[in-house]
Design a protein around this motif. Sequence first.
Motif, PDB file in Angstrom:
ATOM      1  N   THR A 297      38.481  39.581  31.209  1.00  0.00           N
ATOM      2  CA  THR A 297      39.663  39.329  32.041  1.00  0.00           C
ATOM      3  C   THR A 297      39.261  39.098  33.498  1.00  0.00           C
ATOM      4  OG1 THR A 297      40.886  40.809  30.562  1.00  0.00           O
ATOM      5  CG2 THR A 297      41.943  40.245  32.646  1.00  0.00           C
ATOM      6  N   LEU A 298      38.332  39.934  34.001  1.00  0.00           N
ATOM      7  CA  LEU A 298      37.875  39.776  35.385  1.00  0.00           C
ATOM      8  C   LEU A 298      37.134  38.446  35.568  1.00  0.00           C
ATOM      9  CD1 LEU A 298      36.548  43.373  36.263  1.00  0.00           C
ATOM     10  CD2 LEU A 298      38.444  42.147  37.363  1.00  0.00           C
ATOM     11  N   PHE A 299      36.348  38.085  34.561  1.00  0.00           N
ATOM     12  CA  PHE A 299      35.584  36.831  34.631  1.00  0.00           C
ATOM     13  C   PHE A 299      36.518  35.634  34.775  1.00  0.00           C
ATOM     14  CE2 PHE A 299      33.796  33.146  32.394  1.00  0.00           C
ATOM     15  CZ  PHE A 299      32.662  32.926  33.172  1.00  0.00           C
ATOM     16  N   LYS A 300      37.610  35.655  34.017  1.00  0.00           N
ATOM     17  CA  LYS A 300      38.589  34.540  34.069  1.00  0.00           C
ATOM     18  C   LYS A 300      39.167  34.406  35.474  1.00  0.00           C
ATOM     19  CE  LYS A 300      41.620  35.134  30.797  1.00  0.00           C
ATOM     20  NZ  LYS A 300      42.811  34.829  29.993  1.00  0.00           N
ATOM     21  N   VAL A 301      39.484  35.564  36.071  1.00  0.00           N
ATOM     22  CA  VAL A 301      40.103  35.535  37.403  1.00  0.00           C
ATOM     23  C   VAL A 301      39.086  35.072  38.455  1.00  0.00           C
ATOM     24  CG1 VAL A 301      41.171  36.956  39.201  1.00  0.00           C
ATOM     25  CG2 VAL A 301      41.768  37.318  36.811  1.00  0.00           C
ATOM     26  N   VAL A 302      37.881  35.629  38.374  1.00  0.00           N
ATOM     27  CA  VAL A 302      36.864  35.324  39.390  1.00  0.00           C
ATOM     28  C   VAL A 302      36.395  33.870  39.286  1.00  0.00           C
ATOM     29  CG1 VAL A 302      34.500  35.895  40.151  1.00  0.00           C
ATOM     30  CG2 VAL A 302      36.122  37.716  39.572  1.00  0.00           C
TER      31      VAL A 302
ATOM     32  N   GLY B 234      35.543  47.600  27.529  1.00  0.00           N
ATOM     33  CA  GLY B 234      34.818  47.142  28.718  1.00  0.00           C
ATOM     34  C   GLY B 234      34.584  45.644  28.653  1.00  0.00           C
ATOM     35  N   LEU B 235      34.197  45.182  27.492  1.00  0.00           N
ATOM     36  CA  LEU B 235      33.997  43.740  27.328  1.00  0.00           C
ATOM     37  C   LEU B 235      35.308  42.973  27.582  1.00  0.00           C
ATOM     38  CD1 LEU B 235      31.715  43.689  24.118  1.00  0.00           C
ATOM     39  CD2 LEU B 235      31.042  43.093  26.465  1.00  0.00           C
TER      40      LEU B 235
ATOM     41  N   ALA C 172      46.479  39.843  36.496  1.00  0.00           N
ATOM     42  CA  ALA C 172      45.252  40.228  35.791  1.00  0.00           C
ATOM     43  C   ALA C 172      44.869  41.675  36.127  1.00  0.00           C
ATOM     44  CB  ALA C 172      44.126  39.266  36.169  1.00  0.00           C
ATOM     45  N   ILE C 173      45.011  42.020  37.402  1.00  0.00           N
ATOM     46  CA  ILE C 173      44.657  43.386  37.832  1.00  0.00           C
ATOM     47  C   ILE C 173      45.578  44.417  37.166  1.00  0.00           C
ATOM     48  CG2 ILE C 173      44.643  44.947  39.845  1.00  0.00           C
ATOM     49  CD1 ILE C 173      43.709  42.371  41.452  1.00  0.00           C
TER      50      ILE C 173
END
Lengths: 467, 204
Positions: free
Chosen positions: B196-201, B190-191, B152-153
């Motif tokens: 993507t970050l939300f899915k990982v976190v 940005g959205l 993801a990163i």
Amino acid sequence: MKTVILVALLLLLFPIPVLGGESGLVISSYSVNPSTLFPGDTGKLVVTVTNTGTRSAEIREAVLYGNGLKVLSPGYSKLGTLTSGGSVDLTFVISGMKEGVYYPTLVVRGNDSTLQYPILVTVDSTEPEVLLDTGILYVNEVNRINFTIINPRSGDLTSIKVRPIVDGNVYPEYLYFDRISGGSSAKGVFYLYTTKPVETVQFSLQFNNGENVRYTNTTAPINSLPSREIQISLEKYPNEVLRYDTVVFSGNITNLRQDTIYSLIMSIEGDGIVSSRDVVLPALSSMDSVPFTIRVTPISSGTKHLTLTYMYSDVLGKIYTGSTDLYIQVPDKDVLSLNGVEIKKDGIELNIIGDVSNLGNYEVKGVTVSVLASDSEESYFIGALAPSDFNSFDINIPVKENTSTITISIQFVTGVGQLITIQQNLPVKEKPVLKEPEIPKKYYILIGLISVLVLVVVGYSWKRAMQ
Amino acid sequence: MEVLYNPKKFFTKKEEVSYIPALIILTLNGIISAFLAYYTIKTITPMLPVEAHQFMAIGMAIGSVFGFLTPFIKWIVLGLIFYGLSSLFGGKGSFKKLISFIGYGFIPLLIGDAIGGYIGIEVLSSMRGLTIEDLVKYREILETSLATQISAIVSILFLIWAANIFIFAVASSRNIKVKDATITVCIPIGLWVLYTLFKVVSVI
């Protein structure tokens, strides 16, 4: 002619007394045997002379004058005295050479009177005839031939022996009739088997007319048709059959012959198949039809050439055979299949679950699934499995630690009653350990470098953009 | 290659407007996506019951086609969003020029997809021999795995790189300031990054 017959009848009914005499000698009766002669026949004429007077009468002579007939016996002389009411039989042997009605005259001379008496004798050359009541004859079949033998003569015929003469087998060889009265007929039957068409049946007749033995031949026309044999009508059957499945051949057997057939045996044979028991019929009457069923199970794959054979005999014991070719395709696939087999290993025990499906068109029975592993064997009984049906099995079996394969066998009984075992070897896979995928360290380094590269590139592009 | 490290200069001197470079980039991107969809379904199919195999064959075809079309759909959708937002800043360039320019921004995504696809194939290969029950458990393990987080990163890094190219592509094709183009691009991208970050976190 009528007058002659009338006179003869009157003479028979009213005995003539001695012409001009008182002694009373009369011809009280007479008989001719046979009553009607064939030309050349000899007959016996018996005349009874009776003294109807009140005193004795002497008979000096009795002579028969043929009047066209031959008198083969001599006359009588010095017969002696016939008391009042007494009678004597006088026998003469006669023979007629030509057809006609004759009146031989008997002359009886006494002491004081002479008696003359004309006797009616018929010579007729009309022969007996044979007519066929059965008009059609089937070649290669046992034909029951009905016939009528006619005696058109006025006199009886005795000891009649009839011999049908035709190119074929005849049973019985002779037919015997004790007596056929004049102007009547008799029915008879014989069996005829012929291998080629015939147009006529000849009859050889032997019979007695009185004591005369006579022979004659007569011919009767008949039509010949080829045999219609037996008909085997098969219902539709599947052309493709899985190995060890069962295909049912059913239909009807019809006897189109006009005779009854016996000991009918029908079977289906071929390489790579097993069939159910033969069809056996003790007898099948003409035009009768019976259903039959033969089951066949292929035990190998490929194109199967099957031969339906039949054999039967007729009433004379003659054997007939015939055959029909049948074909079925057998793919390289068994009727039972294993589906969804899962093998779970838990230490030293295996758990095997799965389904057994019947892909065929016929029920199999006694289905048993067995698992053989590490010298151990465990079975699971399923029983009957209808076509297009399946059943599950669940088997636990102890195994050695290093067991890598197992053998699953399915034992079952096919539609023809044959015990079949099919086997399949399956590998035992160790259950994979669920763990997080490992990424080699070099990839981390590579990803780090890419990240740095991206940041550097983005940074550089902005630096250039600001310039 | 200049577009990767100096996009402003690349777009400033670019005068001709052509779809061909964009279509080539997107086609390569589509091929990678289609192959990943095909490989994923092919790996999962043996784990499913036999009865489902024929449906999976249809799914494989549909997945491959949809995978191939996905980059093109993203291209058009982003183009429309960029066009609309840039209009608020007085953007004047044609839509054709805009999407032909932003097509270059898919080069980093192509590289990112190639690396991500490679990692994906490695992960799928480790799934062979699993049952359908195992697959459900394995999915949970996978979602929280370090590999997924790193993936993801990496994906976000390449998305940032792509956004960098999008900014200068929008600014040049729509004749707006770089600052305005940055706002135009950063809103949707940005959205995307936040998602993507939300899915990982969320799964940690």
